[in-house]
Write a protein that holds these residues in place. Structure first.
Motif, mmCIF file in Angstrom:
data_model
loop_
_atom_site.group_PDB
_atom_site.id
_atom_site.type_symbol
_atom_site.label_atom_id
_atom_site.label_comp_id
_atom_site.label_asym_id
_atom_site.label_seq_id
_atom_site.Cartn_x
_atom_site.Cartn_y
_atom_site.Cartn_z
ATOM 1 N N VAL A 56 -1.014 6.568 7.762
ATOM 2 C CA VAL A 56 -1.399 5.562 6.769
ATOM 3 C C VAL A 56 -2.848 5.127 6.995
ATOM 4 O O VAL A 56 -3.615 4.916 6.045
ATOM 5 N N TRP A 57 -3.254 4.982 8.250
ATOM 6 C CA TRP A 57 -4.641 4.622 8.548
ATOM 7 C C TRP A 57 -5.606 5.690 8.039
ATOM 8 O O TRP A 57 -6.644 5.375 7.450
ATOM 9 N N THR A 93 3.503 7.330 11.818
ATOM 10 C CA THR A 93 3.407 6.711 10.497
ATOM 11 C C THR A 93 2.135 5.883 10.366
ATOM 12 O O THR A 93 1.420 5.964 9.359
ATOM 13 N N MET A 94 1.837 5.075 11.382
ATOM 14 C CA MET A 94 0.647 4.228 11.312
ATOM 15 C C MET A 94 -0.644 5.043 11.305
ATOM 16 O O MET A 94 -1.602 4.693 10.607
ATOM 17 N N ALA A 135 3.835 1.482 6.934
ATOM 18 C CA ALA A 135 3.038 1.122 8.111
ATOM 19 C C ALA A 135 3.416 -0.262 8.627
ATOM 20 O O ALA A 135 3.443 -0.485 9.843
#
Length: 202
Positions: free
Chosen positions: A36-37, A32-33, A60
């Protein structure tokens, strides 16, 4: 009160099952992170998402929040203590409710029939497709709830098993000095280390 499980899945230990659940949570959070990044920060089209930037940022933040609980869960398994494993259990339950809300509320606001492809809307059969989507939604929701509830029960059972294991260690700790006591120490004054019976030995 429900009885805790003694094994996970097809005969695996509870510790292995909980470790697998924690690892899957870690992989999901990292995935997920990274997405999103790539979409919000790097603006890479390969990480494009149908969700808004606010929703992705919130996902995130929740994934980042899960990291301390994941570390606590691993540490609890390592030292075999339910005190450090229970915070992960509570977070896993709260995160399940959060994910369930993110999955359920968009359908409540827009309606389940909004997910019908445009070809079906133009060519007819919209009512049948809408009914199929509703059945599929509820079946998938029940399956996900059943699987995650089983995961929660596994983690809780492991916590109870570790809790009972800590209680059973106390008699062994108390009884160990008596078993390993050196001969002759019972004659020493004030528990001294002399093995003789001479006068003034401590």
């Amino acid at each position: 009160m429900a009885r805790p499980l003694t094994q996970c899945g097809c005969g695996c230990s509870l510790s292995f099952g909980v470790c697998l659940i924690i690892t899957m949570t870690l992989i999901h959070g990292i995935y997920t992170m990274v997405n999103v990044w790539g979409n919000v920060v790097m603006m890479d089209p390969h990480f494009a998402s149908p969700h808004t930037l606010e929703d992705q940022t919130w996902h995130a933040c929740v994934a980042l929040l899960s990291m301390p609980f994941i570390v606590s869960g691993y540490y609890g398994l390592w030292i075999k203590s339910d005190i450090y494993l229970r915070p992960f259990l509570y977070f896993f339950m709260a995160n399940f409710c959060y994910e369930l809300g993110c999955f359920f509320f968009p359908f409540m606001e827009e309606g389940m029939c909004a997910a019908i492809p445009g070809a079906l809307k133009r060519g007819g059969g919209q009512a049948a497709a809408c009914g199929f989507i509703r059945i599929f939604f509820f079946v998938a929701l029940l399956q996900v709830m059943g699987i995650v509830s089983y995961f929660i029960f596994i983690i809780w059972s492991c916590c109870e098993d570790l809790k009972v294991g800590q209680k059973n260690c106390l008699p062994e700790i108390l009884g160990q000095p008596r078993h390993h006591r050196e001969p002759g120490l019972q004659h020493a004054l004030f528990g001294g280390q002399n093995k003789g019976l001479e006068y003034g030995g401590f």
